[in-house]
Design a protein around this motif. Structure first.
Motif, mmCIF file in Angstrom:
data_model
loop_
_atom_site.group_PDB
_atom_site.id
_atom_site.type_symbol
_atom_site.label_atom_id
_atom_site.label_comp_id
_atom_site.label_asym_id
_atom_site.label_seq_id
_atom_site.Cartn_x
_atom_site.Cartn_y
_atom_site.Cartn_z
ATOM 1 N N THR A 107 0.850 -1.192 0.000
ATOM 2 C CA THR A 107 0.000 0.000 0.000
ATOM 3 C C THR A 107 0.880 1.234 0.000
ATOM 4 O O THR A 107 1.975 1.232 0.554
ATOM 5 N N THR A 108 0.397 2.266 -0.629
ATOM 6 C CA THR A 108 1.141 3.531 -0.676
ATOM 7 C C THR A 108 0.281 4.667 -0.130
ATOM 8 O O THR A 108 0.382 5.788 -0.563
ATOM 9 N N GLU A 109 -0.562 4.336 0.837
ATOM 10 C CA GLU A 109 -1.480 5.328 1.402
ATOM 11 C C GLU A 109 -0.758 6.360 2.264
ATOM 12 O O GLU A 109 -1.141 7.513 2.298
ATOM 13 N N GLY A 110 0.272 5.960 2.969
ATOM 14 C CA GLY A 110 0.978 6.870 3.860
ATOM 15 C C GLY A 110 2.209 7.457 3.208
ATOM 16 O O GLY A 110 2.356 7.482 1.991
ATOM 17 N N TYR A 128 5.263 6.219 3.450
ATOM 18 C CA TYR A 128 6.130 5.160 2.940
ATOM 19 C C TYR A 128 5.281 3.974 2.490
ATOM 20 O O TYR A 128 4.215 3.725 3.051
ATOM 21 N N PRO A 129 5.761 3.223 1.520
ATOM 22 C CA PRO A 129 5.037 2.004 1.126
ATOM 23 C C PRO A 129 5.052 0.999 2.276
ATOM 24 O O PRO A 129 6.044 0.868 2.988
ATOM 25 N N LEU A 130 3.942 0.314 2.470
ATOM 26 C CA LEU A 130 3.820 -0.679 3.535
ATOM 27 C C LEU A 130 3.267 -1.980 2.977
ATOM 28 O O LEU A 130 2.515 -1.970 2.011
ATOM 29 N N LEU A 131 3.637 -3.091 3.607
ATOM 30 C CA LEU A 131 3.058 -4.381 3.274
ATOM 31 C C LEU A 131 1.887 -4.629 4.213
ATOM 32 O O LEU A 131 1.956 -4.343 5.401
ATOM 33 N N ARG A 132 0.808 -5.191 3.654
ATOM 34 C CA ARG A 132 -0.376 -5.471 4.443
ATOM 35 C C ARG A 132 -0.895 -6.848 4.052
ATOM 36 O O ARG A 132 -0.845 -7.237 2.889
ATOM 37 N N LEU A 133 -1.376 -7.595 5.052
ATOM 38 C CA LEU A 133 -1.988 -8.893 4.776
ATOM 39 C C LEU A 133 -3.284 -8.696 4.011
ATOM 40 O O LEU A 133 -4.065 -7.799 4.323
ATOM 41 N N THR A 134 -3.517 -9.549 3.034
ATOM 42 C CA THR A 134 -4.804 -9.549 2.345
ATOM 43 C C THR A 134 -5.765 -10.429 3.135
ATOM 44 O O THR A 134 -5.371 -11.062 4.126
#
Length: 147
Positions: free
Chosen positions: A10-13, A15-21
């Motif tokens: 995700t690039t909402e913030g 920095y890019p972050l990894l998130r569980l689907t």
């Protein structure tokens, strides 16, 4: 894991972050066997920017149709890779940024395999642009050149 649908970037913030689907969350909660596929090491990897590929083609090959080097054909110096990672961590702490903002692991791997000796050669590597090169590359070249 991203290709398998277990995580997403995700690039909402800031920095890019990894998130569980949802799929990844289900495996984490209920368990289950997942199978990840390792990349093909004999397959050519594009380590250089598109406009500078001819520099690292096999001897005798030309830029228009030459054969590229595969990842397994270029020596990987684990010790050098570790030293480059330590240098990246040192710079990241000094600059107050996450290490991946300096150079990604892939870029460090390309530096390890290609061992550029100067700025011009290093600028041809994918992941190294003018801004990062002028700011941080000299320190990495010092590590590569053993100084």
């Amino acid at each position: 894991m991203e290709k398998a649908g277990f995580i997403e970037t995700t690039t909402e913030g800031e920095y890019p972050l990894l998130r569980l689907t949802t799929k990844g969350n289900e495996v984490m909660r209920k368990g289950g066997a997942i199978r990840l596929q390792w990349p093909e090491l004999r397959k050519p990897v594009e380590m250089l920017k598109r406009d500078s590929r001819s520099t690292y083609l096999r001897e005798g090959a030309n830029a228009s149709g030459g054969e590229e080097l595969g990842v397994s054909e270029l020596g990987f110096d684990e010790s050098l890779f570790d030293r480059l990672k330590k240098k990246r961590q040192e710079i990241a702490q000094r600059e107050g940024v996450p290490p991946f903002m300096i150079f990604h692991n892939n870029t460090l791997e390309f530096l390890t395999r290609l061992k550029p000796r100067n700025m011009d050669a290093a600028l041809k590597i994918r992941g190294i642009g003018e801004a990062k090169a002028s700011r941080w590359l000299p320190e990495f070249l010092t590590v590569i050149n053993g100084r």
